[in-house]
Scaffold this motif. Structure first.
Motif, PDB file in Angstrom:
ATOM      1  N   SER A   1       0.822  -1.220   0.000  1.00  0.00           N
ATOM      2  CA  SER A   1       0.000   0.000   0.000  1.00  0.00           C
ATOM      3  C   SER A   1       0.849   1.260   0.000  1.00  0.00           C
ATOM      4  O   SER A   1       0.327   2.373   0.013  1.00  0.00           O
ATOM      5  N   GLY A   2       2.148   1.088   0.005  1.00  0.00           N
ATOM      6  CA  GLY A   2       3.036   2.243   0.115  1.00  0.00           C
ATOM      7  C   GLY A   2       3.175   2.648   1.566  1.00  0.00           C
ATOM      8  O   GLY A   2       2.264   2.426   2.368  1.00  0.00           O
ATOM      9  N   ASN A   3       4.305   3.205   1.925  1.00  0.00           N
ATOM     10  CA  ASN A   3       4.496   3.616   3.309  1.00  0.00           C
ATOM     11  C   ASN A   3       5.455   4.795   3.391  1.00  0.00           C
ATOM     12  O   ASN A   3       6.269   5.017   2.500  1.00  0.00           O
ATOM     13  N   GLU A   4       5.294   5.524   4.484  1.00  0.00           N
ATOM     14  CA  GLU A   4       6.043   6.762   4.664  1.00  0.00           C
ATOM     15  C   GLU A   4       6.703   6.740   6.031  1.00  0.00           C
ATOM     16  O   GLU A   4       6.143   6.244   7.004  1.00  0.00           O
ATOM     17  N   ASP A   5       7.913   7.283   6.085  1.00  0.00           N
ATOM     18  CA  ASP A   5       8.618   7.408   7.357  1.00  0.00           C
ATOM     19  C   ASP A   5       9.305   8.758   7.347  1.00  0.00           C
ATOM     20  O   ASP A   5      10.394   8.909   6.781  1.00  0.00           O
ATOM     21  N   GLY A   6       8.632   9.737   7.910  1.00  0.00           N
ATOM     22  CA  GLY A   6       9.191  11.087   7.907  1.00  0.00           C
ATOM     23  C   GLY A   6       9.320  11.625   6.498  1.00  0.00           C
ATOM     24  O   GLY A   6       8.337  11.714   5.761  1.00  0.00           O
ATOM     25  N   ARG A   7      10.531  11.946   6.083  1.00  0.00           N
ATOM     26  CA  ARG A   7      10.769  12.517   4.747  1.00  0.00           C
ATOM     27  C   ARG A   7      10.874  11.442   3.660  1.00  0.00           C
ATOM     28  O   ARG A   7      11.043  11.780   2.484  1.00  0.00           O
ATOM     29  N   PHE A   8      10.786  10.203   4.037  1.00  0.00           N
ATOM     30  CA  PHE A   8      10.989   9.093   3.100  1.00  0.00           C
ATOM     31  C   PHE A   8       9.652   8.408   2.800  1.00  0.00           C
ATOM     32  O   PHE A   8       8.897   8.085   3.708  1.00  0.00           O
ATOM     33  N   THR A   9       9.412   8.185   1.500  1.00  0.00           N
ATOM     34  CA  THR A   9       8.200   7.477   1.068  1.00  0.00           C
ATOM     35  C   THR A   9       8.595   6.372   0.116  1.00  0.00           C
ATOM     36  O   THR A   9       9.349   6.618  -0.849  1.00  0.00           O
ATOM     37  N   ALA A  10       8.119   5.176   0.367  1.00  0.00           N
ATOM     38  CA  ALA A  10       8.407   4.032  -0.495  1.00  0.00           C
ATOM     39  C   ALA A  10       7.115   3.564  -1.157  1.00  0.00           C
ATOM     40  O   ALA A  10       6.052   3.572  -0.537  1.00  0.00           O
ATOM     41  N   GLN A  11       7.219   3.176  -2.417  1.00  0.00           N
ATOM     42  CA  GLN A  11       6.066   2.674  -3.161  1.00  0.00           C
ATOM     43  C   GLN A  11       6.446   1.383  -3.857  1.00  0.00           C
ATOM     44  O   GLN A  11       7.595   1.192  -4.272  1.00  0.00           O
ATOM     45  N   LEU A  12       5.456   0.510  -3.997  1.00  0.00           N
ATOM     46  CA  LEU A  12       5.653  -0.764  -4.695  1.00  0.00           C
ATOM     47  C   LEU A  12       4.626  -0.874  -5.799  1.00  0.00           C
ATOM     48  O   LEU A  12       3.434  -0.664  -5.559  1.00  0.00           O
ATOM     49  N   ASN A  13       5.064  -1.204  -6.988  1.00  0.00           N
ATOM     50  CA  ASN A  13       4.162  -1.451  -8.109  1.00  0.00           C
ATOM     51  C   ASN A  13       4.406  -2.884  -8.569  1.00  0.00           C
ATOM     52  O   ASN A  13       5.353  -3.173  -9.300  1.00  0.00           O
ATOM     53  N   ARG A  14       3.537  -3.786  -8.113  1.00  0.00           N
ATOM     54  CA  ARG A  14       3.738  -5.210  -8.420  1.00  0.00           C
ATOM     55  C   ARG A  14       3.520  -5.508  -9.899  1.00  0.00           C
ATOM     56  O   ARG A  14       4.194  -6.339 -10.487  1.00  0.00           O
ATOM     57  N   ALA A  15       2.576  -4.831 -10.501  1.00  0.00           N
ATOM     58  CA  ALA A  15       2.268  -5.107 -11.906  1.00  0.00           C
ATOM     59  C   ALA A  15       3.465  -4.804 -12.806  1.00  0.00           C
ATOM     60  O   ALA A  15       3.764  -5.547 -13.739  1.00  0.00           O
ATOM     61  N   SER A  16       4.149  -3.719 -12.497  1.00  0.00           N
ATOM     62  CA  SER A  16       5.310  -3.320 -13.295  1.00  0.00           C
ATOM     63  C   SER A  16       6.618  -3.790 -12.674  1.00  0.00           C
ATOM     64  O   SER A  16       7.687  -3.564 -13.247  1.00  0.00           O
ATOM     65  N   GLN A  17       6.535  -4.377 -11.496  1.00  0.00           N
ATOM     66  CA  GLN A  17       7.702  -4.913 -10.797  1.00  0.00           C
ATOM     67  C   GLN A  17       8.754  -3.842 -10.568  1.00  0.00           C
ATOM     68  O   GLN A  17       9.935  -4.002 -10.926  1.00  0.00           O
ATOM     69  N   TYR A  18       8.286  -2.724 -10.014  1.00  0.00           N
ATOM     70  CA  TYR A  18       9.267  -1.738  -9.603  1.00  0.00           C
ATOM     71  C   TYR A  18       8.930  -1.162  -8.240  1.00  0.00           C
ATOM     72  O   TYR A  18       7.792  -1.194  -7.768  1.00  0.00           O
ATOM     73  N   ILE A  19       9.983  -0.651  -7.622  1.00  0.00           N
ATOM     74  CA  ILE A  19       9.923  -0.085  -6.283  1.00  0.00           C
ATOM     75  C   ILE A  19      10.530   1.311  -6.362  1.00  0.00           C
ATOM     76  O   ILE A  19      11.495   1.520  -7.102  1.00  0.00           O
ATOM     77  N   SER A  20       9.971   2.226  -5.621  1.00  0.00           N
ATOM     78  CA  SER A  20      10.517   3.585  -5.638  1.00  0.00           C
ATOM     79  C   SER A  20      10.776   4.071  -4.224  1.00  0.00           C
ATOM     80  O   SER A  20      10.188   3.589  -3.254  1.00  0.00           O
ATOM     81  N   LEU A  21      11.684   5.017  -4.129  1.00  0.00           N
ATOM     82  CA  LEU A  21      11.975   5.702  -2.868  1.00  0.00           C
ATOM     83  C   LEU A  21      12.023   7.190  -3.155  1.00  0.00           C
ATOM     84  O   LEU A  21      12.749   7.632  -4.045  1.00  0.00           O
ATOM     85  N   LEU A  22      11.224   7.939  -2.414  1.00  0.00           N
ATOM     86  CA  LEU A  22      11.175   9.391  -2.558  1.00  0.00           C
ATOM     87  C   LEU A  22      11.739  10.010  -1.288  1.00  0.00           C
ATOM     88  O   LEU A  22      11.321   9.650  -0.175  1.00  0.00           O
ATOM     89  N   ILE A  23      12.674  10.932  -1.451  1.00  0.00           N
ATOM     90  CA  ILE A  23      13.231  11.650  -0.307  1.00  0.00           C
ATOM     91  C   ILE A  23      12.890  13.125  -0.481  1.00  0.00           C
ATOM     92  O   ILE A  23      13.268  13.750  -1.475  1.00  0.00           O
ATOM     93  N   ARG A  24      12.154  13.651   0.472  1.00  0.00           N
ATOM     94  CA  ARG A  24      11.790  15.078   0.429  1.00  0.00           C
ATOM     95  C   ARG A  24      12.718  15.890   1.321  1.00  0.00           C
ATOM     96  O   ARG A  24      13.283  15.365   2.293  1.00  0.00           O
ATOM     97  N   ASP A  25      12.877  17.171   0.978  1.00  0.00           N
ATOM     98  CA  ASP A  25      13.666  18.090   1.809  1.00  0.00           C
ATOM     99  C   ASP A  25      15.039  17.461   2.144  1.00  0.00           C
ATOM    100  O   ASP A  25      15.394  17.271   3.308  1.00  0.00           O
ATOM    101  N   SER A  26      15.796  17.137   1.124  1.00  0.00           N
ATOM    102  CA  SER A  26      17.071  16.438   1.293  1.00  0.00           C
ATOM    103  C   SER A  26      17.998  17.176   2.249  1.00  0.00           C
ATOM    104  O   SER A  26      18.105  18.409   2.235  1.00  0.00           O
ATOM    105  N   LYS A  27      18.676  16.384   3.073  1.00  0.00           N
ATOM    106  CA  LYS A  27      19.680  16.903   4.004  1.00  0.00           C
ATOM    107  C   LYS A  27      21.066  16.441   3.558  1.00  0.00           C
ATOM    108  O   LYS A  27      21.205  15.430   2.879  1.00  0.00           O
ATOM    109  N   LEU A  28      22.080  17.168   4.002  1.00  0.00           N
ATOM    110  CA  LEU A  28      23.456  16.754   3.697  1.00  0.00           C
ATOM    111  C   LEU A  28      23.707  15.332   4.182  1.00  0.00           C
ATOM    112  O   LEU A  28      24.396  14.542   3.527  1.00  0.00           O
ATOM    113  N   SER A  29      23.107  14.999   5.313  1.00  0.00           N
ATOM    114  CA  SER A  29      23.305  13.678   5.915  1.00  0.00           C
ATOM    115  C   SER A  29      22.622  12.552   5.134  1.00  0.00           C
ATOM    116  O   SER A  29      22.837  11.379   5.453  1.00  0.00           O
ATOM    117  N   ASP A  30      21.808  12.899   4.143  1.00  0.00           N
ATOM    118  CA  ASP A  30      21.196  11.871   3.300  1.00  0.00           C
ATOM    119  C   ASP A  30      22.173  11.330   2.261  1.00  0.00           C
ATOM    120  O   ASP A  30      21.875  10.337   1.588  1.00  0.00           O
TER     121      ASP A  30
END
Lengths: 113, 113
Positions: A53-82
């Motif tokens: 169903s997709g999930n979020e942890d603070g600035r990080f959001t992960a998505q799964l698309n089973r039909a297309s067999q891909y996974i994504s990671l979104l990072i918002r408001d990037s920090k130097l420590s990322d």
């Protein structure tokens, strides 16, 4: 074809930017998906699991698309420590292989001031 | 909480010399244990995994071997090192139910000269 494929990057972004990584996997029977983070010369560490169903942890959001067999990671408001290498990880399903995880080669992120 | 230890942290060995790397896990029972190698700038390669004492599965034929003499101890060995054995060796554990997260030790950086 590799079992898990990622763009190696590097992605060079300014602080505060939003950046997205994609990853594709070849085995449609895979059931578990993760993003790990690896700093230079250090061990990989779990960043987050990826749920259908997709999930979020603070600035990080992960998505799964089973039909297309891909996974994504979104990072918002990037920090130097990322700045790190982000590894896409998929389990190897079935029988004796069910305990194995398949690691992508990683996408390198550089966040600049 | 669970902890995983690896030693030594770094090692420089001549070609043809033997190798013994040790990994121990604390705070859990009957874990699955894994040995990975990561060559410079490359992804993680699974070398061996173990689902119980004395049970070893080999992923890649090579001059390395693994043993699990105790529940929470995993040893990687070689009788004669090759130049191509240089790399970052990582031990990992998981809870042993399959398809779940793996947690990594700090790794051993091996240079064969």
């Amino acid at each position: 074809r590799k079992e898990v494929e990622q763009d190696p990057g590097p992605f060079n972004v300014p602080e505060g930017a939003t950046v997205a990584f994609n990853c594709t996997y070849s085995n449609s029977a895979s059931q578990s998906f993760f993003w790990y983070r690896q700093d230079c010369r250090k061990e990989p560490k779990l960043l987050m699991s990826v749920y259908s169903s997709g999930n979020e942890d603070g600035r990080f959001t992960a998505q799964l698309n089973r039909a297309s067999q891909y996974i994504s990671l979104l990072i918002r408001d990037s920090k130097l420590s990322d700045s790190a290498t982000y590894l896409c990880v998929v389990n190897s399903p079935g029988g004796d292989s069910s305990y194995k995880l398949i690691f992508g080669s990683g996408t390198r992120l550089l966040v600049r001031p | 909480s669970q902890t995983i230890h690896q030693w030594p942290a770094t090692l420089v060995q001549p070609v043809g010399s033997p190798l013994s790397l040790e990994c121990t896990v604390e705070g859990t029972s009957n874990p699955n244990l894994y040995w990975y190698r990561q060559a410079a700038g490359r992804g993680l390669q699974l070398l061996f995994y173990s689902v119980g004492i004395g049970q070893i599965s080999s992923e890649v034929p090579q001059n390395l071997s693994a043993s699990r003499p105790q529940d929470r101890q995993f040893i990687l060995s070689s009788k004669k090192l090759l130049l191509s054995d240089s790399g970052f060796y990582l031990c990992a554990w998981s809870t042993g139910t399959g398809q779940e997260t793996q947690y990594f030790g700090p790794g051993t950086r091996l240079l064969v000269l």
